[in-house]
Design a protein around this motif. Structure first.
Motif, PDB file in Angstrom:
ATOM      1  N   GLU A 105     109.317  16.628  10.106  1.00 15.62           N
ATOM      2  CA  GLU A 105     108.098  16.270  10.825  1.00 15.62           C
ATOM      3  C   GLU A 105     108.227  16.703  12.280  1.00 15.62           C
ATOM      4  N   SER A 107     106.614  16.415  16.235  1.00  9.63           N
ATOM      5  CA  SER A 107     105.786  15.601  17.119  1.00  9.63           C
ATOM      6  C   SER A 107     106.112  15.950  18.565  1.00  9.63           C
ATOM      7  N   GLN A 108     105.235  15.526  19.474  1.00 12.20           N
ATOM      8  CA  GLN A 108     105.474  15.707  20.903  1.00 12.20           C
ATOM      9  C   GLN A 108     105.510  14.358  21.583  1.00 12.20           C
ATOM     10  N   THR A 114     109.116  18.615  22.312  1.00 10.26           N
ATOM     11  CA  THR A 114     108.897  18.631  20.877  1.00 10.26           C
ATOM     12  C   THR A 114     110.084  17.997  20.168  1.00 10.26           C
TER      13      THR A 114
END
Length: 224
Positions: A105, A107-108, A114
């Protein structure tokens, strides 16, 4: 070093020493024996954000790499039938990744970094570390080595009522590890005593970061 860098007195970033990650399975066994902490099966990689099409290509490459699974004959993902028969991180005791979970997965965080999260069963320290190493090797060989910041592997208290949480964090630019232990139910409070205990336990397993000022807090990050 490029000519312009030499003229301006700049040095190019050192390549991350990714093989340091392979010390984590031994560290997991030490933590289980010495501090009653066990792996969660979660691990993550943090890197400075890559913009536009380059990031899309990185994401595709990482997903393809992890979706491909382990090579034939690899023992790290083969369940033993009784995970309690061996210490955490031992080959042959690893169940497959948690059903229904994505292999990776993205995400930020609020600072624009990141995070890449990968999952295995709680006994899957070896294949988890293999995933982290493979992803980071892919990024480094793709020219994104300077963007790599850290990787972490999550741990928790072994007992049902044990609220402790811990991450072993690897700093690529330093080539060292440090423990980060947020206190359960106390926002942005860390368990410094546990962190120092873990440092003492792991001095023979991992290259621990000697400068405590570099033990950066990682509140609420993926994998912890």
């Amino acid at each position: 070093m490029r000519l312009l860098d030499a003229l301006l007195g700049r040095s190019r970033p050192a390549r991350p020493d990714l093989d340091q990650l392979f010390g984590l399975p031994a560290a997991a066994v030490t933590l289980q024996a010495g501090a009653d902490l066990v792996p969660t099966g979660l691990g993550s990689v943090c890197f400075a954000s890559v913009e536009g099409g380059a990031f899309k290509q990185v994401e595709r490459d990482v997903r393809a790499l992890l979706d491909a699974g382990p090579p034939p004959g690899y023992l790290g993902d083969a369940p033993s039938g009784n995970p309690g028969d061996a210490p955490a991180g031992t080959p042959g005791d690893t169940p497959p990744a948690v059903p229904g979970d994505a292999p990776v997965e993205f995400s930020q965080d609020e600072y624009g970094y990141t995070w890449l999260l990968t999952r295995h069963g709680p006994q899957g320290t070896i294949p988890l570390v293999n995933d982290l190493h493979a992803v980071n090797t892919l990024l480094a060989e793709g020219g994104f080595g300077p963007q790599l910041l850290c990787s972490l592997v999550g741990f928790r208290g072994a007992g049902d009522g044990d609220p402790r949480a811990l991450a072993l964090v690897y700093l690529y630019k330093r080539g060292t590890f440090y423990p980060f232990a947020p206190r359960s139910g106390q926002p942005e409070k860390r368990d410094s005593a546990l962190e120092l205990q873990v440092r003492g336990l792991l001095t023979d397993d991992l290259r621990m970061e000697p400068d405590l000022a570099r033990w950066f807090p990682l509140w609420g990050v993926p994998g912890l």
